[in-house]
Design a protein around this motif. Structure first.
Motif, PDB file in Angstrom:
ATOM      1  N   ASN A  76      37.552  55.474   2.460  1.00 21.62           N
ATOM      2  CA  ASN A  76      38.988  55.592   2.748  1.00 21.62           C
ATOM      3  C   ASN A  76      39.414  56.996   3.157  1.00 21.62           C
ATOM      4  OD1 ASN A  76      39.671  52.828   2.235  1.00 21.62           O
ATOM      5  ND2 ASN A  76      39.436  53.274   0.058  1.00 21.62           N
ATOM      6  N   ALA A  77      38.508  57.722   3.806  1.00 15.22           N
ATOM      7  CA  ALA A  77      38.847  59.047   4.326  1.00 15.22           C
ATOM      8  C   ALA A  77      39.692  58.917   5.597  1.00 15.22           C
ATOM      9  CB  ALA A  77      37.579  59.843   4.612  1.00 15.22           C
ATOM     10  N   VAL A  78      39.530  57.798   6.300  1.00 18.10           N
ATOM     11  CA  VAL A  78      40.330  57.486   7.490  1.00 18.10           C
ATOM     12  C   VAL A  78      40.802  56.041   7.379  1.00 18.10           C
ATOM     13  CG1 VAL A  78      39.142  59.149   8.987  1.00 18.10           C
ATOM     14  CG2 VAL A  78      38.305  56.810   8.839  1.00 18.10           C
ATOM     15  N   ASP A  79      41.841  55.717   8.132  1.00 14.87           N
ATOM     16  CA  ASP A  79      42.414  54.374   8.072  1.00 14.87           C
ATOM     17  C   ASP A  79      41.746  53.370   9.004  1.00 14.87           C
ATOM     18  OD1 ASP A  79      44.285  55.107   6.137  1.00 14.87           O
ATOM     19  OD2 ASP A  79      45.723  55.757   7.651  1.00 14.87           O
ATOM     20  N   SER A  80      41.078  53.861  10.051  1.00  9.22           N
ATOM     21  CA  SER A  80      40.495  52.934  11.020  1.00  9.22           C
ATOM     22  C   SER A  80      39.299  53.561  11.724  1.00  9.22           C
ATOM     23  CB  SER A  80      41.544  52.548  12.074  1.00  9.22           C
ATOM     24  OG  SER A  80      41.834  53.665  12.905  1.00  9.22           O
ATOM     25  N   GLY A  81      38.554  52.698  12.400  1.00  7.93           N
ATOM     26  CA  GLY A  81      37.422  53.179  13.175  1.00  7.93           C
ATOM     27  C   GLY A  81      37.857  54.077  14.319  1.00  7.93           C
ATOM     28  N   ALA A  82      39.029  53.805  14.874  1.00  4.99           N
ATOM     29  CA  ALA A  82      39.542  54.634  15.971  1.00  4.99           C
ATOM     30  C   ALA A  82      39.802  56.064  15.493  1.00  4.99           C
ATOM     31  CB  ALA A  82      40.814  54.020  16.539  1.00  4.99           C
ATOM     32  N   ILE A  83      40.373  56.177  14.313  1.00  2.00           N
ATOM     33  CA  ILE A  83      40.620  57.521  13.761  1.00  2.00           C
ATOM     34  C   ILE A  83      39.301  58.199  13.424  1.00  2.00           C
ATOM     35  CG2 ILE A  83      41.662  58.812  11.854  1.00  2.00           C
ATOM     36  CD1 ILE A  83      43.884  56.680  11.852  1.00  2.00           C
ATOM     37  N   ALA A  84      38.354  57.441  12.889  1.00  2.00           N
ATOM     38  CA  ALA A  84      37.030  58.007  12.601  1.00  2.00           C
ATOM     39  C   ALA A  84      36.410  58.569  13.873  1.00  2.00           C
ATOM     40  CB  ALA A  84      36.123  56.951  11.983  1.00  2.00           C
ATOM     41  N   LYS A  85      36.501  57.817  14.953  1.00  2.00           N
ATOM     42  CA  LYS A  85      35.937  58.260  16.237  1.00  2.00           C
ATOM     43  C   LYS A  85      36.559  59.586  16.670  1.00  2.00           C
ATOM     44  CE  LYS A  85      35.361  56.761  21.015  1.00  2.00           C
ATOM     45  NZ  LYS A  85      35.588  55.679  21.973  1.00  2.00           N
ATOM     46  N   ILE A  86      37.864  59.696  16.507  1.00  2.00           N
ATOM     47  CA  ILE A  86      38.569  60.915  16.923  1.00  2.00           C
ATOM     48  C   ILE A  86      38.154  62.111  16.081  1.00  2.00           C
ATOM     49  CG2 ILE A  86      40.838  62.035  17.022  1.00  2.00           C
ATOM     50  CD1 ILE A  86      41.946  59.197  17.757  1.00  2.00           C
ATOM     51  N   VAL A  87      38.217  61.989  14.756  1.00  2.00           N
ATOM     52  CA  VAL A  87      37.919  63.150  13.916  1.00  2.00           C
ATOM     53  C   VAL A  87      36.456  63.575  14.037  1.00  2.00           C
ATOM     54  CG1 VAL A  87      39.815  62.692  12.314  1.00  2.00           C
ATOM     55  CG2 VAL A  87      37.522  61.861  11.765  1.00  2.00           C
ATOM     56  N   ILE A  88      35.571  62.609  14.251  1.00  2.00           N
ATOM     57  CA  ILE A  88      34.153  62.952  14.434  1.00  2.00           C
ATOM     58  C   ILE A  88      33.959  63.659  15.768  1.00  2.00           C
ATOM     59  CG2 ILE A  88      31.828  62.016  14.748  1.00  2.00           C
ATOM     60  CD1 ILE A  88      32.709  59.762  12.741  1.00  2.00           C
ATOM     61  N   SER A  89      34.525  63.096  16.836  1.00  2.00           N
ATOM     62  CA  SER A  89      34.330  63.690  18.168  1.00  2.00           C
ATOM     63  C   SER A  89      34.967  65.075  18.285  1.00  2.00           C
ATOM     64  CB  SER A  89      34.874  62.762  19.257  1.00  2.00           C
ATOM     65  OG  SER A  89      36.274  62.680  19.195  1.00  2.00           O
ATOM     66  N   GLU A  90      35.989  65.336  17.479  1.00  2.00           N
ATOM     67  CA  GLU A  90      36.642  66.646  17.513  1.00  2.00           C
ATOM     68  C   GLU A  90      35.965  67.672  16.604  1.00  2.00           C
ATOM     69  OE1 GLU A  90      40.823  66.007  16.845  1.00  2.00           O
ATOM     70  OE2 GLU A  90      41.101  65.191  18.863  1.00  2.00           O
ATOM     71  N   GLY A  91      34.844  67.292  15.996  1.00  2.00           N
ATOM     72  CA  GLY A  91      34.066  68.247  15.205  1.00  2.00           C
ATOM     73  C   GLY A  91      34.643  68.557  13.838  1.00  2.00           C
ATOM     74  N   GLU A  92      35.407  67.615  13.281  1.00  2.00           N
ATOM     75  CA  GLU A  92      36.037  67.839  11.978  1.00  2.00           C
ATOM     76  C   GLU A  92      35.171  67.376  10.809  1.00  2.00           C
ATOM     77  OE1 GLU A  92      40.050  66.357  11.808  1.00  2.00           O
ATOM     78  OE2 GLU A  92      40.389  66.869  13.918  1.00  2.00           O
ATOM     79  N   VAL A  93      34.023  66.763  11.097  1.00  2.00           N
ATOM     80  CA  VAL A  93      33.175  66.199  10.045  1.00  2.00           C
ATOM     81  C   VAL A  93      31.835  66.936  10.030  1.00  2.00           C
ATOM     82  CG1 VAL A  93      32.085  64.093   9.179  1.00  2.00           C
ATOM     83  CG2 VAL A  93      34.280  63.951  10.374  1.00  2.00           C
ATOM     84  N   PHE A  94      31.395  67.271   8.822  1.00  2.00           N
ATOM     85  CA  PHE A  94      30.110  67.943   8.650  1.00  2.00           C
ATOM     86  C   PHE A  94      29.145  67.015   7.926  1.00  2.00           C
ATOM     87  CE2 PHE A  94      33.084  71.278   9.307  1.00  2.00           C
ATOM     88  CZ  PHE A  94      32.388  72.354   9.818  1.00  2.00           C
ATOM     89  N   VAL A  95      27.902  66.988   8.387  1.00  2.00           N
ATOM     90  CA  VAL A  95      26.833  66.271   7.691  1.00  2.00           C
ATOM     91  C   VAL A  95      25.765  67.309   7.375  1.00  2.00           C
ATOM     92  CG1 VAL A  95      25.046  64.500   7.856  1.00  2.00           C
ATOM     93  CG2 VAL A  95      27.319  64.078   8.837  1.00  2.00           C
ATOM     94  N   ASN A  96      25.436  67.403   6.113  1.00  2.00           N
ATOM     95  CA  ASN A  96      24.458  68.400   5.657  1.00  2.00           C
ATOM     96  C   ASN A  96      24.823  69.802   6.145  1.00  2.00           C
ATOM     97  OD1 ASN A  96      23.057  66.332   4.360  1.00  2.00           O
ATOM     98  ND2 ASN A  96      21.834  65.915   6.180  1.00  2.00           N
ATOM     99  N   GLN A  97      26.113  70.122   6.052  1.00  2.00           N
ATOM    100  CA  GLN A  97      26.673  71.435   6.356  1.00  2.00           C
ATOM    101  C   GLN A  97      26.633  71.798   7.840  1.00  2.00           C
ATOM    102  OE1 GLN A  97      24.561  73.965   3.620  1.00  2.00           O
ATOM    103  NE2 GLN A  97      25.830  73.339   1.907  1.00  2.00           N
ATOM    104  N   GLU A  98      26.444  70.815   8.717  1.00  2.00           N
ATOM    105  CA  GLU A  98      26.476  71.061  10.158  1.00  2.00           C
ATOM    106  C   GLU A  98      27.468  70.106  10.801  1.00  2.00           C
ATOM    107  OE1 GLU A  98      22.598  70.860  11.896  1.00  2.00           O
ATOM    108  OE2 GLU A  98      21.752  72.322  10.519  1.00  2.00           O
TER     109      GLU A  98
END
Length: 73
Positions: free
Chosen positions: A21-43
């Motif tokens: 529940n960090a985002v409300d929808s897959g569309a929002i997930a796509k946006i925040v990921i593509s804009e570089g707002e999400v880190f995996v293993n500190q990258e």
């Protein structure tokens, strides 16, 4: 850090953000990921299909998550 248990071999980053529940929808997930707002293993991770596995960490919006695989299948 929040420990998140899943019962599959992996979960994709986009699905994970919706699962916790960090985002409300897959569309929002796509946006925040593509804009570089999400880190995996500190990258920065820009692929929403990135497979998250046991012991991977995800950081988004000031919250850190640790993926744990629940092998009780």
């Amino acid at each position: 850090m929040k420990e998140i248990r899943i019962n599959t071999e992996y979960i994709t980053l986009g699905k994970f953000l919706k699962y916790v529940n960090a985002v409300d929808s897959g569309a929002i997930a796509k946006i925040v990921i593509s804009e570089g707002e999400v880190f995996v293993n500190q990258e920065i991770e820009t692929r929403r299909g990135r497979k998250l596995r046991d012991n991977d960490t995800v950081s988004y919006d000031g919250v850190d998550y640790l993926i744990r695989i629940d092998n009780e299948n």
